[in-house]
Structures are given as C-alpha cells and as structure tokens.
Scaffold this motif. Structure first.
Motif, PDB file in Angstrom:
ATOM      1  N   GLN A 150       0.818  -1.219   0.000  1.00  0.00           N
ATOM      2  CA  GLN A 150       0.000   0.000   0.000  1.00  0.00           C
ATOM      3  C   GLN A 150       0.854   1.273   0.000  1.00  0.00           C
ATOM      4  OE1 GLN A 150      -3.189  -0.120  -0.269  1.00  0.00           O
ATOM      5  NE2 GLN A 150      -3.911  -2.063   0.541  1.00  0.00           N
ATOM      6  N   LEU A 151       2.156   1.105   0.245  1.00  0.00           N
ATOM      7  CA  LEU A 151       3.053   2.271   0.290  1.00  0.00           C
ATOM      8  C   LEU A 151       3.486   2.649  -1.126  1.00  0.00           C
ATOM      9  CD1 LEU A 151       5.269   1.291   3.364  1.00  0.00           C
ATOM     10  CD2 LEU A 151       3.222   2.723   3.323  1.00  0.00           C
ATOM     11  N   THR A 152       2.523   3.027  -1.917  1.00  0.00           N
ATOM     12  CA  THR A 152       2.783   3.369  -3.309  1.00  0.00           C
ATOM     13  C   THR A 152       3.250   4.819  -3.434  1.00  0.00           C
ATOM     14  OG1 THR A 152       0.496   4.085  -3.628  1.00  0.00           O
ATOM     15  CG2 THR A 152       1.003   1.757  -4.074  1.00  0.00           C
ATOM     16  N   PHE A 153       3.748   5.152  -4.613  1.00  0.00           N
ATOM     17  CA  PHE A 153       4.139   6.545  -4.873  1.00  0.00           C
ATOM     18  C   PHE A 153       2.938   7.474  -4.716  1.00  0.00           C
ATOM     19  CE2 PHE A 153       4.402  10.140  -7.817  1.00  0.00           C
ATOM     20  CZ  PHE A 153       5.558  10.758  -7.333  1.00  0.00           C
ATOM     21  N   LEU A 154       1.770   7.043  -5.228  1.00  0.00           N
ATOM     22  CA  LEU A 154       0.558   7.850  -5.110  1.00  0.00           C
ATOM     23  C   LEU A 154       0.242   8.146  -3.651  1.00  0.00           C
ATOM     24  CD1 LEU A 154      -2.109   9.133  -5.998  1.00  0.00           C
ATOM     25  CD2 LEU A 154      -3.079   6.827  -6.194  1.00  0.00           C
ATOM     26  N   HIS A 155       0.306   7.112  -2.812  1.00  0.00           N
ATOM     27  CA  HIS A 155      -0.016   7.277  -1.391  1.00  0.00           C
ATOM     28  C   HIS A 155       0.927   8.282  -0.716  1.00  0.00           C
ATOM     29  CE1 HIS A 155      -1.279   6.102   2.677  1.00  0.00           C
ATOM     30  NE2 HIS A 155       0.004   6.171   2.972  1.00  0.00           N
ATOM     31  N   VAL A 156       2.214   8.084  -0.894  1.00  0.00           N
ATOM     32  CA  VAL A 156       3.202   8.941  -0.231  1.00  0.00           C
ATOM     33  C   VAL A 156       3.164  10.360  -0.802  1.00  0.00           C
ATOM     34  CG1 VAL A 156       5.660   9.281   0.238  1.00  0.00           C
ATOM     35  CG2 VAL A 156       4.677   6.972   0.325  1.00  0.00           C
ATOM     36  N   TYR A 157       3.075  10.460  -2.110  1.00  0.00           N
ATOM     37  CA  TYR A 157       3.030  11.772  -2.771  1.00  0.00           C
ATOM     38  C   TYR A 157       1.823  12.581  -2.301  1.00  0.00           C
ATOM     39  CZ  TYR A 157       2.191  15.123  -6.586  1.00  0.00           C
ATOM     40  OH  TYR A 157       1.943  16.266  -7.327  1.00  0.00           O
ATOM     41  N   HIS A 158       0.672  11.941  -2.287  1.00  0.00           N
ATOM     42  CA  HIS A 158      -0.562  12.636  -1.904  1.00  0.00           C
ATOM     43  C   HIS A 158      -0.506  13.112  -0.457  1.00  0.00           C
ATOM     44  CE1 HIS A 158      -4.588  13.949  -1.977  1.00  0.00           C
ATOM     45  NE2 HIS A 158      -5.144  12.897  -1.406  1.00  0.00           N
ATOM     46  N   HIS A 159      -0.051  12.241   0.430  1.00  0.00           N
ATOM     47  CA  HIS A 159      -0.017  12.595   1.851  1.00  0.00           C
ATOM     48  C   HIS A 159       1.002  13.701   2.153  1.00  0.00           C
ATOM     49  CE1 HIS A 159      -2.636   9.204   2.536  1.00  0.00           C
ATOM     50  NE2 HIS A 159      -2.647   9.442   3.832  1.00  0.00           N
ATOM     51  N   THR A 160       2.169  13.608   1.553  1.00  0.00           N
ATOM     52  CA  THR A 160       3.215  14.597   1.870  1.00  0.00           C
ATOM     53  C   THR A 160       2.937  15.959   1.243  1.00  0.00           C
ATOM     54  OG1 THR A 160       4.555  13.754   0.016  1.00  0.00           O
ATOM     55  CG2 THR A 160       5.041  12.886   2.213  1.00  0.00           C
ATOM     56  N   THR A 161       2.433  15.970   0.022  1.00  0.00           N
ATOM     57  CA  THR A 161       2.184  17.256  -0.632  1.00  0.00           C
ATOM     58  C   THR A 161       0.999  17.988  -0.013  1.00  0.00           C
ATOM     59  OG1 THR A 161       0.956  16.018  -2.337  1.00  0.00           O
ATOM     60  CG2 THR A 161       3.212  16.692  -2.863  1.00  0.00           C
ATOM     61  N   MET A 162       0.018  17.255   0.468  1.00  0.00           N
ATOM     62  CA  MET A 162      -1.149  17.904   1.062  1.00  0.00           C
ATOM     63  C   MET A 162      -0.795  18.696   2.310  1.00  0.00           C
ATOM     64  SD  MET A 162      -3.981  17.705  -0.612  1.00  0.00           S
ATOM     65  CE  MET A 162      -5.342  17.907   0.536  1.00  0.00           C
ATOM     66  N   ILE A 163       0.132  18.193   3.101  1.00  0.00           N
ATOM     67  CA  ILE A 163       0.474  18.939   4.322  1.00  0.00           C
ATOM     68  C   ILE A 163       1.151  20.267   3.997  1.00  0.00           C
ATOM     69  CG2 ILE A 163       0.577  16.907   5.825  1.00  0.00           C
ATOM     70  CD1 ILE A 163       3.623  16.986   5.610  1.00  0.00           C
ATOM     71  N   PHE A 164       1.968  20.286   2.951  1.00  0.00           N
ATOM     72  CA  PHE A 164       2.634  21.534   2.569  1.00  0.00           C
ATOM     73  C   PHE A 164       1.666  22.477   1.850  1.00  0.00           C
ATOM     74  CE2 PHE A 164       6.480  18.890   3.030  1.00  0.00           C
ATOM     75  CZ  PHE A 164       7.185  19.706   3.902  1.00  0.00           C
ATOM     76  N   ASN A 165       0.815  21.919   0.994  1.00  0.00           N
ATOM     77  CA  ASN A 165      -0.170  22.752   0.295  1.00  0.00           C
ATOM     78  C   ASN A 165      -1.081  23.472   1.278  1.00  0.00           C
ATOM     79  OD1 ASN A 165       0.826  21.987  -2.171  1.00  0.00           O
ATOM     80  ND2 ASN A 165      -0.778  20.501  -2.614  1.00  0.00           N
TER      81      ASN A 165
END
Length: 274
Positions: A150-165
């Motif tokens: 479940q630790l896909t690029f989509l998962h990590v990318y979405h979670h990390t970018t949302m906190i900065f956005n």
C-alpha cells in the motif's frame, strides 16, 4: 582569473543574506490571524514532521521485516470512525460559513478581517490542514500491519504534498477560493473513511463494500471540479493570488493522472486478466 577569497566571501554572505531575507518574508507576510496557531507561523515544524515521516517509511518496513503484523483492528475502527466525524464536521463548517458569508463559487477573495465568520472560516481551514497531518497515520498503520504494497508513490506523494499545500493555504489564504477544495475533500473523506472503518471490522464486511471502485471515481470527480473552478478563477478578474491558483491547478492535474492510473491498474487491467 583568480578570484580573491575576500570577494568570494562577500558573494557567499550575500547569498546567505538573501536566503535569510526570503525566509523572513515567508514568516512575516502571512495571515496575522493564523500566525499563532499550531504548525502555522514557520514551515520548520511541518518540514520536521515531513522528514520524520520519510524516515519512518524508510525504516519502518525494515524494522517490521522479522516481526508479526500488529493487530490494529480496534485502533483502525476508532481511528476511521473518528476521521468520519472530523470530516463531517469540517464539511458542515465549510458549507455553513460559506453560505452565511454569501461566498461566490466563481470568485471569492480571502476575508482577512477579524469578523466572526471570517475567523470561523480561517479556523476550519486550519482544522482541514491539521487533519492532513493526522492522516499521515494511515501510512504508519500500513507499516505496522505489514501492508507494504500500500506504500505506493501515489499514497506517499498525496499525503506529503497535502500537508505543505495546506500549510501554505492556512498561512496565506485561509478562506476565499480555498473553501471549495476543503468542502469537497471533506465530503469525499466522509465516504472514504466510512469505507475503511467498515473494512476494519473484518472480512465478513467485504460483501457490503462492493462500492470501492466508485470511491476512486468520486475522488477523480473532485479533482475535475477543482480544476474547472481554479482554471476559471485563474483567468477571471478575481482578487485571489494567481500563484495559489496555478499551484492548485498543477497539483490537481498530477492527482488526476495518478488516480486515473490507479483506477486503470486496479479495476480495468484486472478485468482484462480475468
């Protein structure tokens, strides 16, 4: 030509001074109403959380490699249902405040005043931002349960970018056009966390969870709505930062591409295989 060390030193000092000036601008040019709120004034705390998150993603699976998966059934049920409640609360607040403030769907500048409704909108924007920090727990649960697939690029990318956005959103534009993103995403997350909350009860719930693929479609629909809304605002004469609109537009396009690929791989490719 040989450069004198003193000249090089001045150049380095100038670069350092520019960096300091830039960072000071980040700190001081934000929304004064939200500066004192948790994780808002400086990007340093959220950057620290981000680095810890990456460290856990790197080290967690290694530490769990020779261990049994942790049984988190009760934790997952409570966590997911709590996130349903938080998402429902945020959806209500975004809807109620925008309605009472007579927000425009086409062009809505940020109200930086200290009026009760303006502060209430800024506050729900902060809760939305904070919920994105809390959602990093999703990854921790995957690691502890040894669901590393479940630790896909989509998962990590979405979670990390949302906190900065949303750090930037609360820091600079806590309200205005931002409200629609929070409103739609909160509604989607009510459905999403309800799905995961029910799934946490065990395999006997699977027969009731046939609608998983429609959850992905719902997520894609929200990105298309955000793109249309943001694109209109970007080209309209509206007093909302174009820089923010461009970031949201580019980010939404990236999510459409990634979620579309996920949908194709998860539901269309598997059908062809069958």
């Amino acid at each position: 030509m040989e450069v004198h060390p003193f000249v090089t030193g001045l150049q380095v000092l100038t670069i350092w001074e520019k960096a300091q000036f830039f960072y000071q601008g980040i700190l001081e040019n934000g929304d004064k109403r939200t500066d004192s709120w948790l994780l808002v004034y400086s990007p340093a705390p959220i950057s620290g959380i981000f680095l810890c998150y990456l460290l856990i993603i790197w080290a967690g699976p290694k530490l769990m490699a020779k261990r049994q998966p942790v049984n988190l059934k009760l934790v997952l049920i409570v966590y997911n249902l709590a996130m349903v409640c938080l998402s429902a609360y945020m959806f209500y607040e975004f809807t109620a405040v925008s309605w009472m403030s007579r927000y425009s769907l086409l062009c809505q500048p940020v109200d930086y005043s200290d009026s009760p409704l303006a502060v209430r909108m800024a506050r729900v924007c902060w809760w939305f931002y904070f919920s994105k920090v809390v959602e990093l727990s999703d990854t921790m649960f995957f690691i502890l349960r040894k669901k590393n697939n479940q630790l896909t690029f989509l998962h990590v990318y979405h979670h990390t970018t949302m906190i900065f956005n949303w750090w930037a959103g609360v820091k600079y534009v806590a309200g205005g056009q931002s409200f629609l993103i929070g409103l739609i995403n909160s509604l989607v997350h009510v459905v999403m966390y309800l799905y995961y909350g029910l799934a946490a009860f065990g395999p006997h719930m699977t027969k009731y969870l046939w609608w998983k693929r429609y959850l992905t479609i719902l997520q894609l629909v929200q990105f298309f709505i955000v793109i249309i809304h943001t694109a209109y605002n970007l080209f309209a004469d509206c007093d909302f930062p174009d820089s923010m609109n461009m970031i949201v537009l580019a980010y939404s396009v990236s999510l459409i591409l990634l979620f579309s690929h996920f949908y194709y791989r998860s539901y269309l490719t598997s059908k062809k295989t069958i």
